[in-house]
Design a protein around this motif. Structure first.
Motif, PDB file in Angstrom:
ATOM      1  N   THR A  44       1.107  -1.041  -0.163  1.00  0.00           N
ATOM      2  CA  THR A  44       0.127  -0.037   0.164  1.00  0.00           C
ATOM      3  C   THR A  44       0.791   0.958   0.248  1.00  0.00           C
ATOM      4  O   THR A  44       0.751   2.725  -0.572  1.00  0.00           O
ATOM      5  CB  THR A  44      -0.927  -0.175   1.145  1.00  0.00           C
ATOM      6  OG1 THR A  44      -2.157  -1.608   1.586  1.00  0.00           O
ATOM      7  CG2 THR A  44      -1.576   0.914   1.397  1.00  0.00           C
ATOM      8  N   LYS A  46       2.697   7.150  -7.101  1.00  0.00           N
ATOM      9  CA  LYS A  46       1.984   8.039  -7.618  1.00  0.00           C
ATOM     10  C   LYS A  46       2.201   8.749  -7.056  1.00  0.00           C
ATOM     11  O   LYS A  46       2.602  10.122  -7.839  1.00  0.00           O
ATOM     12  CB  LYS A  46       0.306   7.694  -6.751  1.00  0.00           C
ATOM     13  CG  LYS A  46      -0.168   6.784  -7.243  1.00  0.00           C
ATOM     14  CD  LYS A  46      -1.669   6.645  -6.546  1.00  0.00           C
ATOM     15  CE  LYS A  46      -2.741   5.496  -6.586  1.00  0.00           C
ATOM     16  NZ  LYS A  46      -4.149   4.907  -6.020  1.00  0.00           N
ATOM     17  N   GLY A  47       3.415   9.620  -6.066  1.00  0.00           N
ATOM     18  CA  GLY A  47       3.956  10.482  -5.820  1.00  0.00           C
ATOM     19  C   GLY A  47       5.058  10.831  -7.000  1.00  0.00           C
ATOM     20  O   GLY A  47       5.549  11.841  -6.366  1.00  0.00           O
ATOM     21  N   TYR A  57       0.104   7.813 -12.139  1.00  0.00           N
ATOM     22  CA  TYR A  57       0.139   6.194 -12.135  1.00  0.00           C
ATOM     23  C   TYR A  57      -0.383   5.246 -13.668  1.00  0.00           C
ATOM     24  O   TYR A  57      -1.405   4.223 -13.982  1.00  0.00           O
ATOM     25  CB  TYR A  57      -0.855   5.789 -11.318  1.00  0.00           C
ATOM     26  CG  TYR A  57      -0.745   4.512  -9.861  1.00  0.00           C
ATOM     27  CD1 TYR A  57       0.510   4.178  -9.859  1.00  0.00           C
ATOM     28  CD2 TYR A  57      -1.450   2.912 -10.046  1.00  0.00           C
ATOM     29  CE1 TYR A  57       1.141   2.583  -9.275  1.00  0.00           C
ATOM     30  CE2 TYR A  57      -1.720   1.732  -9.123  1.00  0.00           C
ATOM     31  CZ  TYR A  57      -0.093   1.982  -8.888  1.00  0.00           C
ATOM     32  OH  TYR A  57       0.152   0.620  -7.979  1.00  0.00           O
ATOM     33  N   SER A  92       1.691   3.826  -2.965  1.00  0.00           N
ATOM     34  CA  SER A  92       1.267   6.276  -2.832  1.00  0.00           C
ATOM     35  C   SER A  92       2.504   6.532  -2.883  1.00  0.00           C
ATOM     36  O   SER A  92       1.953   7.760  -3.828  1.00  0.00           O
ATOM     37  CB  SER A  92       1.174   6.169  -1.012  1.00  0.00           C
ATOM     38  OG  SER A  92      -0.354   5.441  -0.718  1.00  0.00           O
TER      39      SER A  92
END
Length: 387
Positions: A223, A230-231, A236, A227
């Motif tokens: 998880t 994506k950052g 994504y 994140s």
């Protein structure tokens, strides 16, 4: 194989359930352990041999060796050493059992004057239990470190804490269980079931911890990786999804191997514990339970020593094939988040990615996110093997 029953067998007044499995075809069982352990060590050494890389203008240049390996690499090396030494303990115990039957027969002697049978039985049981327990703790530390690396909370200093926790807890639990089992002496131990329970608890506690805690930590890591991906660029993409899936599959393979290798131990111990609670172990109504206990006992003899080699496949895949043919590693190179659009990596038709220019890295909290993700998704080059 690794079972607390090995230590219980050293007691002359052992319980009927322990006697049931350890007296069932003992020579065939130890021959099976010897063969499985020897194959695991041999295949593991084959994994260790140098691998050839294809030479050519498109081949990646060899990077200089890092003066200090990442904590996750050193954790796996420590787990490898513990697993290898534990497997060698199984090989030693089985070889002595097959080669010196007179020594083994004297283990059951209550008034025997020869101390070597007791030394062999207790020493080999403690050897196997301590090293496999340490291996379990190292695998737990690997899951913790993977999560902390992604969360950027780990550092070089954490490896010291892992050493203290692993060897301290493994030694403490092993010594406590052995003292409770063999008190006041080996010739008068195992007086009742309650006397042996602490020994069983200290043996299976780290195993159960890995089975329960590692999947949770791996899921949290996956998880956090999503994140983090994506950052990196605010989107994504398919490449990020593929990297996240690679990490998730790797964690899944690790847990799958661990469950396959050690679930028979839990099933076998549950069956034997059930038999111990019965007034008559040899009753006809308990025949299916006895057969299941004997079957899982032999399965343990095959799978426990093979854990190291199977885990090496989960971490790095099969690398021994490169001795005869060139099998390039499937590596996913990560571009730096600070690279310009012209410097960003591009995907070739074959699915390989071009390396970005070095020296441009994004660091948050002292950690390189690209390196963290690469450590989770790929094995180290020229690395060790769990044997």
């Amino acid at each position: 194989m690794a079972s607390p029953r090995l230590g219980t067998y050293c007691c002359p007044t052992r319980d009927a359930a322990t006697q049931l499995v350890l007296s069932f075809q003992p020579r065939a069982f130890h021959a099976l352990c010897l063969g499985s352990g020897a194959c695991s060590v041999a295949l593991g050494l084959l994994q260790l041999l140098p691998r050839r890389r294809p030479a050519g203008p498109g081949s990646p240049a060899a990077s200089p060796a890092s003066p200090r390996a990442p904590a996750s690499v050193r954790i796996l090396r420590a787990a490898a050493a513990c697993d290898l030494l534990g497997c060698l303990g199984i090989l030693f115990r089985s070889a002595v059992w097959l080669g010196f039957p007179d020594l083994v027969e004297n283990i059951s002697s209550v008034n025997g004057t020869d101390v070597w049978p007791a030394v062999y039985c207790v020493g080999s049981a403690m050897w196997i239990e301590l090293l496999y327990s340490a291996c379990f703790w190292w695998l737990f530390c690997y899951a913790v470190d993977a999560y902390l690396v992604v969360r950027r909370s780990a550092g070089q200093s954490t490896i010291v804490l892992y050493h203290i926790m692993t060897w301290g807890l493994a030694t403490l639990l092993c010594v406590e269980g052995v003292i409770m089992l063999y008190y006041p002496s080996v010739s008068r131990c195992q007086r009742d079931l309650e006397h042996a329970i602490p020994h069983y608890v200290t043996t299976y506690l780290p195993l159960l911890l890995v089975l329960v805690a590692n999947p949770v930590l791996f899921q949290k890591t996956v998880t956090a990786v999503a994140s983090l991906l994506k950052g990196r660029q605010g989107i994504y993409t398919e490449n990020e999804r593929r990297m996240g899936a690679t990490i998730k599959i790797r964690f899944f393979k690790i847990m799958l191997v661990f469950i396959i290798c050690w679930l028979p131990n839990i099933i076998n111990e549950s069956l034997l514990f059930y038999l111990e609670l019965q007034p008559d172990v040899s009753g006809s109504s308990l025949k299916p339970v006895r057969n299941a206990a004997k079957t899982t006992w032999f399965i343990m003899g095959i799978l426990n020593p093979a854990q190291g080699f199977l885990l090496s496949l989960a971490f790095y895949g099969w690398t021994g094939c490169s001795l005869d043919s060139q099998c390039p590693r499937k590596e996913i190179q990560w571009e730096s988040v600070t690279t310009s659009a012209a410097e960003q990596t591009s995907l070739s038709p074959e699915g390989s990615r071009k390396c970005p220019p070095s020296g441009k890295v994004a660091r948050v909290g002292g950690h390189n996110s690209d390196e963290a993700l690469s450590m989770l998704s790929e094995g180290e080059d020229g690395a060790f093997v769990l044997s």
